[in-house]
Every structure is written in structure tokens, then in C-alpha cells.
Design a protein around this motif. Sequence first.
Motif, PDB file in Angstrom:
ATOM      1  N   ARG A 186       0.831  -1.203   0.000  1.00 49.55           N
ATOM      2  CA  ARG A 186       0.000   0.000   0.000  1.00 49.55           C
ATOM      3  C   ARG A 186       0.871   1.261   0.000  1.00 49.55           C
ATOM      4  O   ARG A 186       1.861   1.333   0.729  1.00 49.55           O
ATOM      5  N   ARG A 187       0.459   2.255  -0.775  1.00 46.03           N
ATOM      6  CA  ARG A 187       1.103   3.571  -0.700  1.00 46.03           C
ATOM      7  C   ARG A 187       0.585   4.240   0.568  1.00 46.03           C
ATOM      8  O   ARG A 187      -0.584   4.589   0.656  1.00 46.03           O
ATOM      9  N   THR A 188       1.463   4.420   1.546  1.00 50.13           N
ATOM     10  CA  THR A 188       1.026   4.766   2.896  1.00 50.13           C
ATOM     11  C   THR A 188       1.676   6.047   3.388  1.00 50.13           C
ATOM     12  O   THR A 188       2.871   6.277   3.183  1.00 50.13           O
ATOM     13  N   LEU A 189       0.879   6.877   4.042  1.00 46.47           N
ATOM     14  CA  LEU A 189       1.381   8.050   4.755  1.00 46.47           C
ATOM     15  C   LEU A 189       0.995   7.917   6.222  1.00 46.47           C
ATOM     16  O   LEU A 189      -0.171   7.674   6.546  1.00 46.47           O
ATOM     17  N   VAL A 190       1.970   8.072   7.113  1.00 50.56           N
ATOM     18  CA  VAL A 190       1.681   8.129   8.545  1.00 50.56           C
ATOM     19  C   VAL A 190       1.913   9.567   8.986  1.00 50.56           C
ATOM     20  O   VAL A 190       2.950  10.167   8.705  1.00 50.56           O
ATOM     21  N   LEU A 191       0.913  10.134   9.662  1.00 45.35           N
ATOM     22  CA  LEU A 191       0.897  11.558  10.005  1.00 45.35           C
ATOM     23  C   LEU A 191       0.722  11.709  11.503  1.00 45.35           C
ATOM     24  O   LEU A 191      -0.151  11.073  12.103  1.00 45.35           O
ATOM     25  N   SER A 192       1.534  12.547  12.132  1.00 46.39           N
ATOM     26  CA  SER A 192       1.397  12.817  13.560  1.00 46.39           C
ATOM     27  C   SER A 192       0.590  14.085  13.761  1.00 46.39           C
ATOM     28  O   SER A 192       0.977  15.165  13.303  1.00 46.39           O
ATOM     29  N   ALA A 193      -0.553  13.959  14.454  1.00 48.15           N
ATOM     30  CA  ALA A 193      -1.386  15.111  14.802  1.00 48.15           C
ATOM     31  C   ALA A 193      -1.240  15.467  16.274  1.00 48.15           C
ATOM     32  O   ALA A 193      -2.001  16.270  16.795  1.00 48.15           O
ATOM     33  N   ASP A 194      -0.274  14.865  16.938  1.00 52.17           N
ATOM     34  CA  ASP A 194      -0.009  15.123  18.350  1.00 52.17           C
ATOM     35  C   ASP A 194       0.982  16.277  18.445  1.00 52.17           C
ATOM     36  O   ASP A 194       2.032  16.259  17.808  1.00 52.17           O
ATOM     37  N   THR A 195       0.646  17.303  19.227  1.00 54.59           N
ATOM     38  CA  THR A 195       1.548  18.457  19.327  1.00 54.59           C
ATOM     39  C   THR A 195       2.894  18.059  19.942  1.00 54.59           C
ATOM     40  O   THR A 195       3.913  18.684  19.648  1.00 54.59           O
ATOM     41  N   ALA A 196       2.892  17.044  20.796  1.00 54.10           N
ATOM     42  CA  ALA A 196       4.152  16.525  21.358  1.00 54.10           C
ATOM     43  C   ALA A 196       4.640  15.405  20.443  1.00 54.10           C
ATOM     44  O   ALA A 196       4.570  14.215  20.772  1.00 54.10           O
ATOM     45  N   HIS A 197       5.141  15.790  19.260  1.00 57.37           N
ATOM     46  CA  HIS A 197       5.488  14.810  18.234  1.00 57.37           C
ATOM     47  C   HIS A 197       6.577  13.845  18.711  1.00 57.37           C
ATOM     48  O   HIS A 197       7.579  14.257  19.285  1.00 57.37           O
ATOM     49  N   SER A 198       6.355  12.560  18.442  1.00 62.55           N
ATOM     50  CA  SER A 198       7.409  11.567  18.675  1.00 62.55           C
ATOM     51  C   SER A 198       7.498  10.581  17.519  1.00 62.55           C
ATOM     52  O   SER A 198       8.234   9.602  17.597  1.00 62.55           O
ATOM     53  N   LEU A 199       6.750  10.840  16.442  1.00 60.73           N
ATOM     54  CA  LEU A 199       6.752   9.940  15.293  1.00 60.73           C
ATOM     55  C   LEU A 199       8.138   9.864  14.664  1.00 60.73           C
ATOM     56  O   LEU A 199       8.613   8.775  14.308  1.00 60.73           O
ATOM     57  N   GLY A 200       8.801  11.008  14.515  1.00 64.30           N
ATOM     58  CA  GLY A 200      10.142  11.006  13.938  1.00 64.30           C
ATOM     59  C   GLY A 200      11.121  10.204  14.771  1.00 64.30           C
ATOM     60  O   GLY A 200      11.990   9.510  14.233  1.00 64.30           O
ATOM     61  N   ASP A 201      10.968  10.262  16.113  1.00 68.34           N
ATOM     62  CA  ASP A 201      11.851   9.484  16.990  1.00 68.34           C
ATOM     63  C   ASP A 201      11.658   7.992  16.763  1.00 68.34           C
ATOM     64  O   ASP A 201      12.616   7.219  16.727  1.00 68.34           O
ATOM     65  N   VAL A 202      10.400   7.565  16.614  1.00 64.41           N
ATOM     66  CA  VAL A 202      10.103   6.146  16.417  1.00 64.41           C
ATOM     67  C   VAL A 202      10.637   5.667  15.070  1.00 64.41           C
ATOM     68  O   VAL A 202      11.191   4.566  14.957  1.00 64.41           O
ATOM     69  N   LEU A 203      10.484   6.508  14.047  1.00 64.02           N
ATOM     70  CA  LEU A 203      10.948   6.132  12.708  1.00 64.02           C
ATOM     71  C   LEU A 203      12.463   6.297  12.554  1.00 64.02           C
ATOM     72  O   LEU A 203      13.057   5.765  11.615  1.00 64.02           O
ATOM     73  N   GLY A 204      13.065   7.041  13.481  1.00 64.60           N
ATOM     74  CA  GLY A 204      14.504   7.243  13.427  1.00 64.60           C
ATOM     75  C   GLY A 204      14.941   8.245  12.389  1.00 64.60           C
ATOM     76  O   GLY A 204      16.006   8.104  11.778  1.00 64.60           O
ATOM     77  N   CYS A 205      14.106   9.293  12.171  1.00 65.54           N
ATOM     78  CA  CYS A 205      14.459  10.318  11.198  1.00 65.54           C
ATOM     79  C   CYS A 205      13.822  11.640  11.615  1.00 65.54           C
ATOM     80  O   CYS A 205      12.933  11.674  12.466  1.00 65.54           O
ATOM     81  N   ARG A 206      14.268  12.707  11.004  1.00 64.80           N
ATOM     82  CA  ARG A 206      13.724  14.030  11.296  1.00 64.80           C
ATOM     83  C   ARG A 206      12.585  14.335  10.343  1.00 64.80           C
ATOM     84  O   ARG A 206      12.733  14.199   9.121  1.00 64.80           O
ATOM     85  N   LEU A 207      11.445  14.760  10.904  1.00 62.25           N
ATOM     86  CA  LEU A 207      10.255  15.035  10.091  1.00 62.25           C
ATOM     87  C   LEU A 207       9.843  16.486  10.238  1.00 62.25           C
ATOM     88  O   LEU A 207      10.163  17.146  11.231  1.00 62.25           O
ATOM     89  N   ASP A 208       9.096  16.975   9.242  1.00 60.55           N
ATOM     90  CA  ASP A 208       8.514  18.312   9.324  1.00 60.55           C
ATOM     91  C   ASP A 208       7.111  18.259   8.729  1.00 60.55           C
ATOM     92  O   ASP A 208       6.501  17.192   8.662  1.00 60.55           O
ATOM     93  N   GLY A 209       6.610  19.416   8.301  1.00 56.71           N
ATOM     94  CA  GLY A 209       5.242  19.484   7.810  1.00 56.71           C
ATOM     95  C   GLY A 209       5.042  19.011   6.390  1.00 56.71           C
ATOM     96  O   GLY A 209       3.908  19.028   5.892  1.00 56.71           O
ATOM     97  N   GLU A 210       6.089  18.572   5.718  1.00 56.89           N
ATOM     98  CA  GLU A 210       5.981  18.035   4.366  1.00 56.89           C
ATOM     99  C   GLU A 210       6.176  16.522   4.399  1.00 56.89           C
ATOM    100  O   GLU A 210       7.001  16.015   5.155  1.00 56.89           O
ATOM    101  N   ALA A 211       5.402  15.810   3.576  1.00 59.88           N
ATOM    102  CA  ALA A 211       5.517  14.355   3.528  1.00 59.88           C
ATOM    103  C   ALA A 211       6.903  13.954   3.054  1.00 59.88           C
ATOM    104  O   ALA A 211       7.351  14.349   1.970  1.00 59.88           O
ATOM    105  N   CYS A 212       7.593  13.168   3.874  1.00 60.99           N
ATOM    106  CA  CYS A 212       8.969  12.759   3.596  1.00 60.99           C
ATOM    107  C   CYS A 212       9.013  11.241   3.443  1.00 60.99           C
ATOM    108  O   CYS A 212       8.420  10.515   4.251  1.00 60.99           O
ATOM    109  N   GLN A 213       9.674  10.755   2.411  1.00 61.06           N
ATOM    110  CA  GLN A 213       9.771   9.313   2.221  1.00 61.06           C
ATOM    111  C   GLN A 213      10.747   8.719   3.233  1.00 61.06           C
ATOM    112  O   GLN A 213      11.887   9.145   3.350  1.00 61.06           O
ATOM    113  N   VAL A 214      10.256   7.716   3.976  1.00 58.22           N
ATOM    114  CA  VAL A 214      11.084   7.079   4.999  1.00 58.22           C
ATOM    115  C   VAL A 214      11.288   5.600   4.707  1.00 58.22           C
ATOM    116  O   VAL A 214      12.003   4.909   5.443  1.00 58.22           O
ATOM    117  N   GLY A 215      10.660   5.089   3.672  1.00 54.38           N
ATOM    118  CA  GLY A 215      10.797   3.697   3.278  1.00 54.38           C
ATOM    119  C   GLY A 215      10.086   3.474   1.964  1.00 54.38           C
ATOM    120  O   GLY A 215       9.436   4.380   1.426  1.00 54.38           O
TER     121      GLY A 215
END
Length: 396
Positions: free
Chosen positions: A30-59
Motif C-alpha cells: 500500500r502507498r502509505t502516509l503516517v501523520l502525527s497530529a499530536d503536538t508533542a510529536h514523537s513519530l520522527g523518533d520512532v521512525l529514526g528520522c527528522r520530520l517536518d510538515g511536508e511528507a517525507c519518504q522514509v521507506g
Amino acid sequence: MRLVLYTGKGGVGKTTTAAATAAWAAARGRRTLVLSADTAHSLGDVLGCRLDGEACQVGERLHALEVDARAEMARHWGSIREYLVTLFRHQGIEEVVAEELALLPGAEELAALLAVAEQARSDRWDLLVVDCAPTDSTLRLLSLPEVVRGALRVALRLERALAAVVTPLARAVVPVPLPGSQVFRDAERLLYQRLRAIHRLLVAPATHVRLVLTPERMVIEEARRAHTDLSLFQIRCDAVVINRLLPEAAAAEPYFRDWGRVQEERCAEVAELFAPLPMLRGPLREDEVMGVQALAAHGRELFGDRDPGGVLSRTRGLRFRHEGSAGRVSLSLPLPHAERGALEVAKLDGELVIRVGGKRRRLVLPRHLARLALEGARLESERLQVRFAPPEPGAG
């Protein structure tokens, strides 16, 4: 497009579960996007990369982003935000502080909704997975379109009409900046038209919430309340995830035996309380699950043969039914875990007002029901059954 939202009490592992769902779905094609809507973002920590407001390919076939509330509001807030900053600065407030105050209560939730809706409209994704804030914030987020749009429908039109007449006169005598017509146009577009579209997205058959919990009494009770509140606003749940379960080998050890027994009792309780929703079991790991490969492996174990992006169960939503030839109509709404003593139902003008505990919903009735009288309401098999009948001759 399929939309799956994860929520739960803080610290239960919802971010890891959301990321694992997305990683495993992407691994399955599946072509998948995972988006963090939590103001205390930790999605980037879990994925092991730095994220911002633009969709970034992580895999492969997997993208991720963390909603930037300030950037989203700068794009969508328009003249409303500019007017508020001007007003605060006129009162002598420093510009930096005025910028902060212009982020009104609910602005971050609104920014998250706008970002989710924008990505949902994109044809880039087959699956959108949202890592929501802890339960209370998520309930405010998901009920925002329903709660706000009804009030704004009247208030904005009235204020625009008054502003057109009063503002030109008031500018000469009132020593503060007054909003122009553009402010009201932007407010109506942002807070009414877009919220209406977001509401349709949240109650669509392809949208489901998944509740994440751990085998602890307070966490289970909070998940029960969340399930009721989501159902009140016609937002469906299709699964429950119970995390941090001891593996069988550890539960057999004398030191962990009682702990394992309590966990299994709580699992049985969760399965019974949330039936017919399936219960997905997340094992306690030796270390944090981080990185796309580890997350995909966790997702594979969590879902087994199930499709992580599929609809895992279907429940009946709001239904209307005509009863006999006397003009009576019944309304049926799922309210799992609701208690009779905490339930209030009333009909005001063309709306049905339902209060469950601390949550209230104003349900706009179809035109033919708005003319009928409320005959009665009761809870039956975890569904609210409301009966309407033609008013008595001469009544009202």
C-alpha cells in the motif's frame, strides 16, 4: 482512500502502533502516509528520522510527516490571524507575544484537521494513518467539526451583516482596529465550509479509529469512555489494540506468574467489553521498537493474517426506521458502555440533543423528523433508541 486514526491514554504506545501499522501496510504494497497530529510529536523518533510538515519518504511506499500547527495556520488562518495580531499589538502587546496569542484555543486541533483533510484529498496514498494526541485531545479534535459548525452557521452570518452596517460608523469613534469583510469571509470559509467537508471525511465508511490501551484498570476505563464518546459523534471504531503483554515464556516464570495472570484476566475483560471489535495483542519488547524494519516486523506480529489497512470490523451506525402507518419514526444510534443514569435526550427545534456524561451532541434532524414530537428514548443492547411521533392535534 482509507483513513485510520490511533488514540489512547498517554504512554500506551499509540505512536509505535500507528507507525507499525503504516510500515507493515507499506511492506504489503500500500502507498502509505503516517501523520502525527499530536503536538508533542514523537513519530520522527520512532521512525529514526527528522520530520517536518511536508511528507517525507522514509521507506519503500512509506511517507511520514508531523503537522506543524504554526505553518498550517499561517497558510489557512489568513486575514483572521493578521487581524488578531494587529488588535493585540494595538493594545500594547509585543509582536512576539501577539503572534502567540493569535493562536486561539482549538487552533492546533484545527490545524491538524486541515492537514489530515488535505492529505486525504490527495491521490498519492492508498492509506493514511494518523497518530493522534492522547484521548481527551483526540475527542476534542474529532468532535470539533460537529460542535463548531452549527454555532458558526448563525453567528458568522449575523456578525457579517452587523459589520457591514456598524463597522463604517464605528471606525470613526472606536479606538481599536475593527475587522473588515475579508475577515468574516475567511472565517466562514475556514471554520464552516472546510469543517463541513472534514466532518464528512470523519464519518465516512472508510474512516475508523483504533483504541490503544494497556492491561491497566484506569486505561481500560478511559478507553471505554472514549468508545462511547466517539460513537456519539458517529465516528466508528474497528479494533482495540492492547499493548505491553508479557510473552508466554516470561509469564511462566514464577516472578511474573501473577502479573501474567492479571494481564490475561484484563485481556478477557477487554475482549468482552469491546466485543464485537477484534482485539490485537502487542507484546512487551526487550527494547523500544524503532526504525522502519523493526516497526514492520512489529506490525506483522500485531496483525497476523489481518490486513493492517483494511476494515477489521463493521458496526452499524446511525439508522432511521419508519414504524407502521401512524407516522412514527425511530432513530437508532450506537452508544457502547453508556449508562442510563448519565444519559439525557431532548428535542429542541429541529435538533436532537444527546448528553452522555460530560459530552453533548446536537444532532440536526431530517426535515420530516424535525416536525415530529419526541415520544421516548431508551438504551437497548448498547444502542440509543429514540422514537418520534406526530404531535397531538392542537399541540404547540
